[in-house]
Design a protein around this motif. Structure first.
Motif, PDB file in Angstrom:
ATOM      1  N   ARG A   1       9.849 -11.310   5.052  1.00  0.00           N
ATOM      2  CA  ARG A   1       9.149 -11.012   6.296  1.00  0.00           C
ATOM      3  C   ARG A   1       7.733 -11.571   6.267  1.00  0.00           C
ATOM      4  NH1 ARG A   1       9.965  -4.606   6.074  1.00  0.00           N
ATOM      5  NH2 ARG A   1       8.991  -5.107   4.066  1.00  0.00           N
ATOM      6  N   GLU A   2       7.299 -12.175   7.379  1.00  0.00           N
ATOM      7  CA  GLU A   2       5.903 -12.581   7.465  1.00  0.00           C
ATOM      8  C   GLU A   2       5.033 -11.335   7.441  1.00  0.00           C
ATOM      9  OE1 GLU A   2       2.694 -15.126  10.110  1.00  0.00           O
ATOM     10  OE2 GLU A   2       4.792 -15.022  10.770  1.00  0.00           O
ATOM     11  N   THR A   3       4.066 -11.335   6.552  1.00  0.00           N
ATOM     12  CA  THR A   3       3.212 -10.174   6.309  1.00  0.00           C
ATOM     13  C   THR A   3       1.759 -10.613   6.356  1.00  0.00           C
ATOM     14  OG1 THR A   3       4.909  -9.264   4.826  1.00  0.00           O
ATOM     15  CG2 THR A   3       2.712  -8.304   4.673  1.00  0.00           C
ATOM     16  N   VAL A   4       0.890  -9.755   6.884  1.00  0.00           N
ATOM     17  CA  VAL A   4      -0.545 -10.013   6.862  1.00  0.00           C
ATOM     18  C   VAL A   4      -1.225  -8.824   6.197  1.00  0.00           C
ATOM     19  CG1 VAL A   4      -2.635 -10.466   8.196  1.00  0.00           C
ATOM     20  CG2 VAL A   4      -0.442 -11.407   8.966  1.00  0.00           C
ATOM     21  N   SER A   5      -1.988  -9.110   5.152  1.00  0.00           N
ATOM     22  CA  SER A   5      -2.693  -8.035   4.445  1.00  0.00           C
ATOM     23  C   SER A   5      -3.889  -7.553   5.251  1.00  0.00           C
ATOM     24  CB  SER A   5      -3.162  -8.518   3.066  1.00  0.00           C
ATOM     25  OG  SER A   5      -4.210  -9.462   3.208  1.00  0.00           O
ATOM     26  N   PHE A   6      -4.146  -6.253   5.175  1.00  0.00           N
ATOM     27  CA  PHE A   6      -5.372  -5.644   5.682  1.00  0.00           C
ATOM     28  C   PHE A   6      -5.930  -4.806   4.539  1.00  0.00           C
ATOM     29  CE2 PHE A   6      -4.104  -7.184   9.677  1.00  0.00           C
ATOM     30  CZ  PHE A   6      -5.157  -7.057  10.568  1.00  0.00           C
ATOM     31  N   VAL A   7      -6.544  -5.500   3.592  1.00  0.00           N
ATOM     32  CA  VAL A   7      -7.092  -4.834   2.410  1.00  0.00           C
ATOM     33  C   VAL A   7      -8.597  -4.711   2.591  1.00  0.00           C
ATOM     34  CG1 VAL A   7      -7.494  -5.005  -0.072  1.00  0.00           C
ATOM     35  CG2 VAL A   7      -5.245  -5.571   0.883  1.00  0.00           C
ATOM     36  N   ARG A   8      -9.047  -3.462   2.703  1.00  0.00           N
ATOM     37  CA  ARG A   8     -10.461  -3.174   2.942  1.00  0.00           C
ATOM     38  C   ARG A   8     -11.074  -2.639   1.661  1.00  0.00           C
ATOM     39  NH1 ARG A   8      -6.650  -0.870   6.019  1.00  0.00           N
ATOM     40  NH2 ARG A   8      -6.553  -1.297   8.243  1.00  0.00           N
ATOM     41  N   THR A   9     -12.220  -3.180   1.268  1.00  0.00           N
ATOM     42  CA  THR A   9     -12.924  -2.699   0.085  1.00  0.00           C
ATOM     43  C   THR A   9     -14.313  -2.226   0.504  1.00  0.00           C
ATOM     44  OG1 THR A   9     -11.745  -4.289  -1.324  1.00  0.00           O
ATOM     45  CG2 THR A   9     -13.720  -3.252  -2.234  1.00  0.00           C
ATOM     46  N   PHE A  10     -14.605  -0.967   0.202  1.00  0.00           N
ATOM     47  CA  PHE A  10     -15.898  -0.356   0.504  1.00  0.00           C
ATOM     48  C   PHE A  10     -16.672  -0.242  -0.815  1.00  0.00           C
ATOM     49  CE2 PHE A  10     -12.728   1.187   3.467  1.00  0.00           C
ATOM     50  CZ  PHE A  10     -13.339   1.100   4.698  1.00  0.00           C
ATOM     51  N   HIS A  11     -17.828  -0.885  -0.893  1.00  0.00           N
ATOM     52  CA  HIS A  11     -18.608  -0.886  -2.129  1.00  0.00           C
ATOM     53  C   HIS A  11     -19.589   0.287  -2.104  1.00  0.00           C
ATOM     54  CE1 HIS A  11     -16.977  -4.645  -3.725  1.00  0.00           C
ATOM     55  NE2 HIS A  11     -16.957  -5.054  -2.470  1.00  0.00           N
ATOM     56  N   LEU A  12     -19.079   1.442  -2.482  1.00  0.00           N
ATOM     57  CA  LEU A  12     -19.867   2.676  -2.489  1.00  0.00           C
ATOM     58  C   LEU A  12     -20.688   2.775  -3.772  1.00  0.00           C
ATOM     59  CD1 LEU A  12     -16.936   4.678  -1.052  1.00  0.00           C
ATOM     60  CD2 LEU A  12     -19.217   4.773  -0.043  1.00  0.00           C
ATOM     61  N   PRO A  13     -21.713   3.632  -3.785  1.00  0.00           N
ATOM     62  CA  PRO A  13     -22.573   3.735  -4.974  1.00  0.00           C
ATOM     63  C   PRO A  13     -21.826   4.099  -6.254  1.00  0.00           C
ATOM     64  CG  PRO A  13     -23.646   4.752  -3.089  1.00  0.00           C
ATOM     65  CD  PRO A  13     -22.262   4.408  -2.646  1.00  0.00           C
ATOM     66  N   ASP A  14     -20.726   4.880  -6.145  1.00  0.00           N
ATOM     67  CA  ASP A  14     -19.992   5.273  -7.351  1.00  0.00           C
ATOM     68  C   ASP A  14     -18.860   4.301  -7.692  1.00  0.00           C
ATOM     69  OD1 ASP A  14     -18.374   5.911  -5.229  1.00  0.00           O
ATOM     70  OD2 ASP A  14     -17.710   7.831  -6.042  1.00  0.00           O
ATOM     71  N   GLY A  15     -18.833   3.160  -7.011  1.00  0.00           N
ATOM     72  CA  GLY A  15     -17.828   2.155  -7.302  1.00  0.00           C
ATOM     73  C   GLY A  15     -17.019   1.795  -6.070  1.00  0.00           C
ATOM     74  N   PRO A  16     -16.293   0.692  -6.124  1.00  0.00           N
ATOM     75  CA  PRO A  16     -15.523   0.254  -4.954  1.00  0.00           C
ATOM     76  C   PRO A  16     -14.333   1.157  -4.672  1.00  0.00           C
ATOM     77  CG  PRO A  16     -15.065  -1.154  -6.833  1.00  0.00           C
ATOM     78  CD  PRO A  16     -16.175  -0.251  -7.246  1.00  0.00           C
ATOM     79  N   ARG A  17     -14.043   1.334  -3.397  1.00  0.00           N
ATOM     80  CA  ARG A  17     -12.863   2.068  -2.940  1.00  0.00           C
ATOM     81  C   ARG A  17     -12.087   1.173  -1.989  1.00  0.00           C
ATOM     82  NH1 ARG A  17     -11.861   7.367  -5.148  1.00  0.00           N
ATOM     83  NH2 ARG A  17     -13.849   8.007  -6.075  1.00  0.00           N
ATOM     84  N   ARG A  18     -10.754   1.168  -2.148  1.00  0.00           N
ATOM     85  CA  ARG A  18      -9.916   0.313  -1.311  1.00  0.00           C
ATOM     86  C   ARG A  18      -9.047   1.141  -0.372  1.00  0.00           C
ATOM     87  NH1 ARG A  18      -7.226  -4.767  -4.461  1.00  0.00           N
ATOM     88  NH2 ARG A  18      -5.496  -4.098  -3.112  1.00  0.00           N
ATOM     89  N   PHE A  19      -8.795   0.552   0.785  1.00  0.00           N
ATOM     90  CA  PHE A  19      -7.857   1.098   1.762  1.00  0.00           C
ATOM     91  C   PHE A  19      -6.923  -0.065   2.097  1.00  0.00           C
ATOM     92  CE2 PHE A  19      -7.554   3.192   6.260  1.00  0.00           C
ATOM     93  CZ  PHE A  19      -6.201   3.385   6.058  1.00  0.00           C
ATOM     94  N   ASP A  20      -5.696  -0.001   1.570  1.00  0.00           N
ATOM     95  CA  ASP A  20      -4.758  -1.117   1.661  1.00  0.00           C
ATOM     96  C   ASP A  20      -3.723  -0.898   2.751  1.00  0.00           C
ATOM     97  OD1 ASP A  20      -6.119  -1.808  -0.610  1.00  0.00           O
ATOM     98  OD2 ASP A  20      -4.350  -2.005  -1.890  1.00  0.00           O
ATOM     99  N   ALA A  21      -3.393  -1.968   3.445  1.00  0.00           N
ATOM    100  CA  ALA A  21      -2.280  -1.958   4.397  1.00  0.00           C
ATOM    101  C   ALA A  21      -1.706  -3.362   4.470  1.00  0.00           C
ATOM    102  CB  ALA A  21      -2.738  -1.495   5.774  1.00  0.00           C
ATOM    103  N   GLN A  22      -0.412  -3.429   4.704  1.00  0.00           N
ATOM    104  CA  GLN A  22       0.287  -4.700   4.883  1.00  0.00           C
ATOM    105  C   GLN A  22       1.079  -4.588   6.182  1.00  0.00           C
ATOM    106  OE1 GLN A  22      -0.476  -6.873   2.466  1.00  0.00           O
ATOM    107  NE2 GLN A  22      -1.406  -5.368   1.104  1.00  0.00           N
TER     108      GLN A  22
END
Length: 228
Positions: free
Chosen positions: A88-109
């Protein structure tokens, strides 16, 4: 005749009502051969009342939602097209938030639902959650995305997520011609508990040739789900 991106195919003629910069951003796909990286700052990341924190913390273990709050948080979103293991054709929506205590990701495909009338959004590193997304163009050329039904899949388990624990998401993305930046606002609300999570800010976009760039390690999920 060109079929265009998964977003163009789902929206049909309404895709043409989007601002030209949004049309380009949401034309990323295997046909265009382009990926898009957005880089900017989230003016605000927020979450709801104390009762929602365990839910957010659990989701964060699989890169779903972000159990932190912050202001002026550096942000990157990676939209990269590829064919998943089911073709299946897929498009990533990977969001990375660079917070003071380290990066946090919110992933979706994202893929096109079998019926072709909506986007199917697989969330997290293992795609245990799948949500229906309905896309429309706003009066000012912005893109409005609203979630529909949510489903949970794990092994033989395949159940609809009840409203009492689910969240209704609304995403609004527009383009500010004065600043040359995309504006994004995301809000997730539970109809019984109230606001769960959200963020708002702005970013610029850069485009790259997928055949040269490829899909970087760690962008695709650990597990892919075939069920729609």
């Amino acid at each position: 005749m060109s079929r265009g991106s998964i977003f163009r195919r789902v929206m049909g003629a309404e895709f043409g009502r989007l601002h030209p910069e949004l049309r380009r951003r949401f034309s990323v796909g295997l046909e265009s051969g382009e990926a898009c990286t957005g880089t900017g700052v989230m003016d605000r990341i927020w979450h709801g009342r104390r009762v929602v924190r365990p839910f957010l913390a659990l989701g964060a273990t699989r890169n779903i939602l972000v159990p932190r709050q912050g202001r002026d948080v550096p942000f990157v979103i990676e939209n990269v097209p590829y064919a998943d293991s089911f073709g299946r054709e897929t498009v990533s929506f990977v969001r990375t938030f660079h917070l003071p205590d380290g990066p946090r990701r919110f992933d979706a495909q994202m893929v096109t639902a079998p019926e072709g009338d909506r986007i199917l959004d697989y969330l997290g590193t293992h795609q245990h959650l799948a949500s229906d997304l309905h896309l429309t163009a706003g009066a000012g050329g912005e893109l409005v995305i609203r979630s529909g039904e949510h489903r949970f899949r794990e092994g033989p388990v395949d159940v609809r997520v009840p409203a009492v624990i689910g969240g209704d998401a609304e995403v609004r993305e527009s383009f500010d011609e004065d600043t040359g930046r995309f504006l994004i606002r995301v809000r997730v609300v539970n109809r019984y508990v109230g606001p769960l999570f959200g963020y708002e800010g702005s970013f610029t976009a850069e485009y790259a040739d997928v055949s040269r760039r490829g899909v970087r390690p760690g962008l695709r999920p650990v597990r892919e789900e075939a069920r729609a």
